[in-house]
Design a protein around this motif. Sequence first.
Motif, short mmCIF file in Angstrom:
data_model
loop_
_atom_site.label_atom_id
_atom_site.label_comp_id
_atom_site.label_asym_id
_atom_site.label_seq_id
_atom_site.Cartn_x
_atom_site.Cartn_y
_atom_site.Cartn_z
N MET A 133 0.84 -1.18 0.00
CA MET A 133 0.00 0.00 0.00
C MET A 133 0.89 1.24 0.00
O MET A 133 1.83 1.34 0.76
N LYS A 134 0.55 2.18 -0.89
CA LYS A 134 1.32 3.40 -0.99
C LYS A 134 0.98 4.34 0.15
O LYS A 134 -0.17 4.47 0.55
N ARG A 135 1.99 5.01 0.63
CA ARG A 135 1.76 6.00 1.66
C ARG A 135 1.52 7.35 0.97
O ARG A 135 2.33 7.79 0.15
N VAL A 136 0.42 7.99 1.31
CA VAL A 136 0.07 9.26 0.69
C VAL A 136 0.63 10.38 1.56
O VAL A 136 0.42 10.41 2.77
N ARG A 137 1.35 11.30 0.91
CA ARG A 137 1.90 12.44 1.65
C ARG A 137 0.81 13.47 1.88
O ARG A 137 0.07 13.80 0.98
N SER A 138 0.74 13.95 3.10
CA SER A 138 -0.26 14.97 3.38
C SER A 138 0.31 16.35 3.06
O SER A 138 1.49 16.62 3.25
N THR A 139 -0.55 17.20 2.57
CA THR A 139 -0.14 18.55 2.22
C THR A 139 -0.42 19.50 3.38
O THR A 139 -1.07 19.13 4.36
N LYS A 140 0.08 20.70 3.26
CA LYS A 140 -0.17 21.70 4.31
C LYS A 140 -1.66 21.99 4.43
O LYS A 140 -2.17 22.19 5.52
N ALA A 141 -2.35 22.00 3.29
CA ALA A 141 -3.79 22.29 3.31
C ALA A 141 -4.55 21.19 4.04
O ALA A 141 -5.45 21.48 4.84
N SER A 142 -4.19 19.93 3.80
CA SER A 142 -4.90 18.85 4.49
C SER A 142 -4.57 18.84 5.98
O SER A 142 -5.45 18.59 6.81
N ARG A 143 -3.32 19.14 6.32
CA ARG A 143 -2.98 19.23 7.75
C ARG A 143 -3.71 20.38 8.43
O ARG A 143 -4.19 20.24 9.56
#
Length: 119
Positions: free
Chosen positions: A1-11
Amino acid sequence: MKRVRSTKASRFGQWAGRQWRRYVRRESEAILWLKSKGLLDCLANVLAWSVRISILLLTVPLVVLVTAIIAIVYVPSKCLGNSIGEPKRWTVGDQDDHKKSVFYDPINYNDPDDPRFDD
């Protein structure tokens, strides 16, 4: 499973959601406390809504002010940044390409006098 990087907007969205849930939890505790002290249900709800509206009335002008400051600083800097430095290159040929043509005559192009032509 790929790990999705969270963006500043999602954080930021996750942080805002946590803060909102925290506020709602504290508000419900405050309403229950007010009801236990003998305050009517409708008055407790009116008090809760007045707090929500006052928070909204305080944050909207703040957001507008921050947006105005960003626009006042960012837009002129972007405009000045584009005008300083190298001159723009023409996308289609050079501006003076027509002067290099064999059939060039300054009268046809409303150009200033050219020393190659005597009238």
